[in-house]
Design a protein around this motif. Structure first.
Motif, short mmCIF file in Angstrom:
data_model
loop_
_atom_site.label_atom_id
_atom_site.label_comp_id
_atom_site.label_asym_id
_atom_site.label_seq_id
_atom_site.Cartn_x
_atom_site.Cartn_y
_atom_site.Cartn_z
N ASP A 224 0.82 -1.21 0.00
CA ASP A 224 0.00 0.00 0.00
C ASP A 224 0.86 1.27 0.00
O ASP A 224 0.45 2.31 0.50
CB ASP A 224 -0.95 0.02 1.21
CG ASP A 224 -2.09 1.03 1.03
OD1 ASP A 224 -2.55 1.20 -0.11
OD2 ASP A 224 -2.49 1.65 2.03
N LEU A 225 2.05 1.18 -0.56
CA LEU A 225 2.92 2.35 -0.65
C LEU A 225 2.60 3.19 -1.88
O LEU A 225 2.78 4.41 -1.88
CB LEU A 225 4.38 1.92 -0.69
CG LEU A 225 4.95 1.37 0.62
CD1 LEU A 225 6.36 0.81 0.40
CD2 LEU A 225 4.97 2.44 1.70
N GLU A 226 2.13 2.54 -2.93
CA GLU A 226 1.86 3.26 -4.17
C GLU A 226 0.60 4.12 -4.03
O GLU A 226 0.62 5.33 -4.32
CB GLU A 226 1.68 2.27 -5.33
CG GLU A 226 1.43 2.95 -6.67
CD GLU A 226 1.34 1.93 -7.80
OE1 GLU A 226 1.64 2.31 -8.94
OE2 GLU A 226 0.96 0.77 -7.53
N TYR A 229 1.06 6.43 -0.45
CA TYR A 229 2.24 7.27 -0.25
C TYR A 229 2.97 7.63 -1.54
O TYR A 229 3.98 8.32 -1.51
CB TYR A 229 3.22 6.57 0.71
CG TYR A 229 2.68 6.46 2.11
CD1 TYR A 229 2.98 7.41 3.07
CD2 TYR A 229 1.84 5.41 2.48
CE1 TYR A 229 2.48 7.33 4.35
CE2 TYR A 229 1.33 5.32 3.77
CZ TYR A 229 1.66 6.29 4.69
OH TYR A 229 1.15 6.21 5.97
N LYS A 230 2.47 7.13 -2.68
CA LYS A 230 3.08 7.42 -3.98
C LYS A 230 4.56 7.02 -4.02
O LYS A 230 5.38 7.66 -4.66
CB LYS A 230 2.95 8.92 -4.32
CG LYS A 230 1.55 9.49 -4.14
CD LYS A 230 0.51 8.75 -4.97
CE LYS A 230 -0.89 9.34 -4.76
NZ LYS A 230 -1.95 8.54 -5.43
N LEU A 231 4.88 5.93 -3.34
CA LEU A 231 6.26 5.43 -3.30
C LEU A 231 6.35 4.14 -4.11
O LEU A 231 5.66 3.17 -3.81
CB LEU A 231 6.69 5.16 -1.85
CG LEU A 231 6.75 6.39 -0.92
CD1 LEU A 231 6.96 5.95 0.51
CD2 LEU A 231 7.86 7.33 -1.35
N VAL A 235 10.90 0.60 -1.95
CA VAL A 235 9.76 0.19 -1.12
C VAL A 235 10.20 -0.17 0.29
O VAL A 235 9.44 -0.79 1.04
CB VAL A 235 9.00 -0.99 -1.77
CG1 VAL A 235 8.34 -0.55 -3.06
CG2 VAL A 235 9.94 -2.18 -2.03
N ASP A 236 11.42 0.22 0.65
CA ASP A 236 11.92 -0.06 2.00
C ASP A 236 11.53 1.08 2.95
O ASP A 236 12.39 1.70 3.61
CB ASP A 236 13.43 -0.29 2.00
CG ASP A 236 14.20 0.74 1.19
OD1 ASP A 236 13.57 1.63 0.57
OD2 ASP A 236 15.45 0.66 1.18
N TRP A 237 10.23 1.37 2.99
CA TRP A 237 9.68 2.41 3.85
C TRP A 237 8.60 1.82 4.74
O TRP A 237 7.78 1.02 4.30
CB TRP A 237 9.10 3.56 3.03
CG TRP A 237 10.11 4.29 2.20
CD1 TRP A 237 10.24 4.25 0.84
CD2 TRP A 237 11.13 5.16 2.69
NE1 TRP A 237 11.28 5.05 0.45
CE2 TRP A 237 11.85 5.62 1.56
CE3 TRP A 237 11.51 5.60 3.95
CZ2 TRP A 237 12.93 6.50 1.66
CZ3 TRP A 237 12.59 6.46 4.06
CH2 TRP A 237 13.28 6.91 2.93
N ARG A 291 3.79 12.78 5.03
CA ARG A 291 4.23 13.65 3.94
C ARG A 291 5.39 13.05 3.15
O ARG A 291 6.08 13.75 2.42
CB ARG A 291 4.65 15.01 4.51
CG ARG A 291 3.51 15.75 5.21
CD ARG A 291 3.99 17.09 5.74
NE ARG A 291 2.91 17.82 6.40
CZ ARG A 291 3.07 19.02 6.97
NH1 ARG A 291 4.26 19.61 6.94
NH2 ARG A 291 2.04 19.62 7.54
N ASN A 292 5.63 11.76 3.36
CA ASN A 292 6.71 11.04 2.67
C ASN A 292 8.09 11.54 3.09
O ASN A 292 9.07 11.38 2.34
CB ASN A 292 6.58 11.14 1.15
CG ASN A 292 5.41 10.33 0.63
OD1 ASN A 292 4.77 9.61 1.39
ND2 ASN A 292 5.11 10.45 -0.65
#
Length: 530
Positions: A224-226, A229-231, A235-237, A291-292
Motif C-alpha cells: 500500500d505504498l503506491e 504514499y506514492k512510493l 519500497v523499503d519504507w 508527507r513522505n
C-alpha cells in the motif's frame, strides 16, 4: 490493566521463500519451518579458505525454551489451527508460546493442493492467526490477559518479513485489526526493497516460482505504498502511522560466499554486498511520515552470515542475541557518526584549489561486542562490503546534514552481564575509517596511497548504568589507545524529555589526511514502560 507478562509475549515465526515444489514440500514436512535449525560452525573471518571455528548454537527454538521458558504449541500431532487441537478443552496457550505460521501447507503437495497462494493471502491469514492466538491466550485463566492488553511478536526470515509488512502496512489485508496487536517485529535477511540479480529487479510479469513477489512495483501495491504514499522506486519504507519504526529490527547478513542455493549461482547473481540472495542495501527499513518525509531508520545490525544454510543467519548466535535483546532487553543504544572535518592530502588540496574535481569514498567500519563474549552484536567491515559510506563531494555539499551516518542499534540486557558485581552494561565499539581511493577528475590518484590503511582506527569501551530509584544515567568510556582496560571516564549527556540520554564522544585522527567528528549515542530504557 497492563499485560503483566510483558515483555514475554507469544512469538509467531514467519518463514521465508521456498522456490520449487520440492522446497515447499520440505518446508511443510518441517514442524518449525527452519526455526529449529542449529549449527556447530562459525566463520570468524571473511575467508572461505580458512577452517571454521567450532561453536555450538542449538537453534532459536531450543534457546528460547531453555533460557526464557518458551514452549511450542504442538499437541498430540496437531497445531492450534487444526479442529482436533481446539476440541481438547485443556489446550490453552501460555503467554510464552512459539507459534509457527505454516503458510506453505496449502501450497504443499503433501498437505495442500500444490498451488501457491498470493502474498496478499499469506498476509491476511497471518492476521487471522494472530487473532486466533489472542483468543487462546486470553482464554487461559493462568495468563490473566484481556483482549485489549494482548500483544505478540513477529519474527520472520526473508520473504516472511514482507508477509509481516503486508499485514502491518496494508489495511485491506487486515480486516480484523490484528496489526495493532503486534508489539515488535524482527526480520532476518528480508529483501525489504526487493531482490536484484545481476543488478536487475525481477520484472512483475515473471510469475515463474513467484519470483515476481520481489518486484518493487508489485511490492509497492502489496504494501500500500503506491496508493497511499506514492512510493514505488524504493519500497523499503515503513509508514509511522501504520507501525512505529522504533519497534522494527532488521538483521542483515553479509556473507554471500557460503550461500549454496542454486549450486552457487544465486550468490553469483546477487553479487558482492549481499548475503548470497539479498543485497545489503535492500535489507533494511526506514520510517516515513504522512508527507513522505523520512523519520527514523529502523534498528539494524550486521553479521557475517549467509542467507541460509549452516552458515546461515537464522541459526547463528549473533542473530539470536540481537533477537532476544531486542524483544526482552533493558537498554537501547542508537549510534551515529557525525563528521565535522575532513582533510585531504596536500597534493589533492592543491588540485581542489585549482578547480579540479576531487572525490573519495570514506568507509566507516563498526564492530560491537558485549563484554565477555566471543561474537559481535554487529559487524561491519570493508572486506564484507557492509560498511557505512560517505562520498567526499556529497559531504561538501552539506557537511552538517550529509555528515550524519546512522551506524546501527544495540540492545543490552541486564541478564547477560558477565560480572554481577558491576551494575553497568558494557561493550566495546571498534570504529575505523579507511583511507579512501582518491580520485582527481574521475581518475584514480595513487600517489602516497597505502592500501588497507586507516584515517582513524580505535576501540571505544562504553559502560552504561540505567537510572535507578535514586540515581540518574551513568555512562563512562575509554578509548583503547589510551592504555586503559575499562571504561573510567565519566560522560555527561543531554537528558531528553522522554528520559533518554544523548551523549557524544569526539574522535580525531590528528593527522593529514585525516577526519574528525564525534560518535553520538542515544541511550534509552527499553521495555521499561512495559
Amino acid at each position: 490493566m497492563a499485560n503483566s507478562h510483558s515483555p514475554f509475549h507469544p512469538i509467531i515465526y514467519v518463514r521465508g521463500y521456498a522456490m520449487t515444489p520440492g522446497e515447499i514440500d520440505q518446508t511443510s514436512a518441517d514442524p518449525f519451518c527452519g526455526f529449529n535449525l542449529g549449527s556447530t560452525v562459525y566463520r570468524a573471518v571473511a575467508e572461505k579458505t580458512r577452517q571454521p571455528r567450532k561453536f555450538v548454537f542449538e537453534s532459536p527454538v531450543i534457546r528460547l525454551a531453555s533460557e526464557f521458558d518458551y514452549q511450542d504449541v504442538y499437541e498430540d500431532g496437531y497445531d492450534i489451527l487444526d479442529p482436533e487441537w481446539a476440541a481438547n478443552p485443556d489446550n490453552r496457550l501460555g503467554s510464552r508460546s512459539i507459534i509457527i505460521y505454516r503458510y506453505y501447507d496449502e501450497a504443499s503437495r503433501l498437505l495442500g493442493i500444490g498451488s501457491t497462494p498470493s502474498l496478499e493471502v499469506f498476509a491476511s491469514k497471518l492476521g487471522e492467526l494472530i487473532l486466533k492466538v489472542r483468543e487462546l491466550v486470553c482464554a487461559n485463566p493462568k495468563n490473566a490477559i484481556t483482549k485489549t492488553d494482548f500483544r505478540c511478536y513477529l519474527v520472520a526470515h526473508s520473504m516472511g518479513g514482507l508477509v509481516c509488512r503486508g499485514l502491518l502496512q496494508n489495511p485491506k489485508l487486515d480486516p480484523g485489526g490484528a496489526a495493532k496487536l503486534v508489539d515488535k517485529v524482527f526480520t532476518y535477511a528480508t529483501p525489504h526493497n526487493g531482490i536484484d540479480l545481476l543488478g536487475i529487479n525481477p520484472p512483475s510479469w515473471l510469475s515463474l516460482s513467484d519470483i515476481s513477489n520481489f518486484n518493487r512495483q508489485r511490492l509497492a501495491t502489496f504494501l500500500d505504498l503506491e496508493a497511499a504514499y506514492k512510493l514505488t522506486e524504493r519500497v523499503d519504507w515503513l509508514p509511522e502511522a501504520r507501525f512505529p519504526s522504533k519497534r522494527f529490527f532488521c538483521m542483515v547478513g553479509t556473507n554471500r560466499m557460503d550461500y549454496e542455493a542454486g549450486l552457487g549461482l544465486s550468490r553469483t547473481f546477487a553479487g558482492h554486498g549481499s548475503d548470497g540472495l539479498v543485497r545489503i542495501d535492500n535489507a533494511t527499513l526506514g520510517g516515513v511520515d504522512a508527507r513522505n518525509k523520512p523519520t527514523a531508520p529502523c534498528a539494524k545490525a550486521f553479521t557475517y552470515r549467509a542467507h541460509s544454510g549452516y552458515f546461515g543467519i537464522v541459526n547463528s548466535e549473533e542473530a539470536y542475541q540481537n533477537l532476544t535483546r531486542f524483544l526482552f532487553g533493558d537498554v537501547r543504544v542508537d549510534i551515529w557518526a557525525e563528521v565535522d572535518a575532513i582533510s585531504l592530502p596536500k597534493e589533492l588540496r592543491k588540485a581542489a584549489s585549482q578547480g579540479q574535481s576531487v572525490n573519495a569514498l570514506y568507509q566507516f567500519e563498526v564492530l560491537a561486542a558485549p563484554r565477555g563474549k566471543l561474537w559481535y552484536l554487529s559487524r561491519r567491515t570493508a572486506e564484507e562490503d557492509s560498511v557505512a559510506c560517505l562520498a567526499h563531494q556529497h559531504w561538501l555539499k552539506a557537511p552538517q546534514e550529509n555528515g550524519k551516518l546512522y551506524l546501527g542499534s544495540l540492545f543490552l540486557a541486564d541478564r547477560a552481564r558477565v560480572n554481577s558485581r558491576r551494575k553497568g552494561l558494557a561493550y566495546t565499539l571498534t570504529f575505523n575509517v579507511r583511507v579512501p581511493d582518491y580520485e582527481v577528475e574521475r581518475k584514480l590518484w595513487v600517489n602516497q596511497h597505502f592500501e588497507g590503511s586507516y584515517l582513524f582506527r580505535n576501540s571505544l569501551m562504553l559502560e552504561i548504568t540505567p537510572p535507578g530509584a535514586d540515581s540518574d544515567w551513568q555512562v563512562s568510556y575509554a578509548w583503547q589507545n589510551q592504555g586503559v582496560h575499562s571504561a573510567d571516564r565519566k560522560l555527561d549527556g543531554n537528558l531528553q524529555k522522554d528520559g533518554s540520554l544523548e551523549i557524544e564522544v569526539p574522535f580525531d585522527s590528528a593527522s593529514e589526511p585525516g577526519i574528525s567528528g564525534r560518535l553520538r549515542f542515544l541511550v534509552a530504557r527499553w521495555n521499561h514502560q512495559d
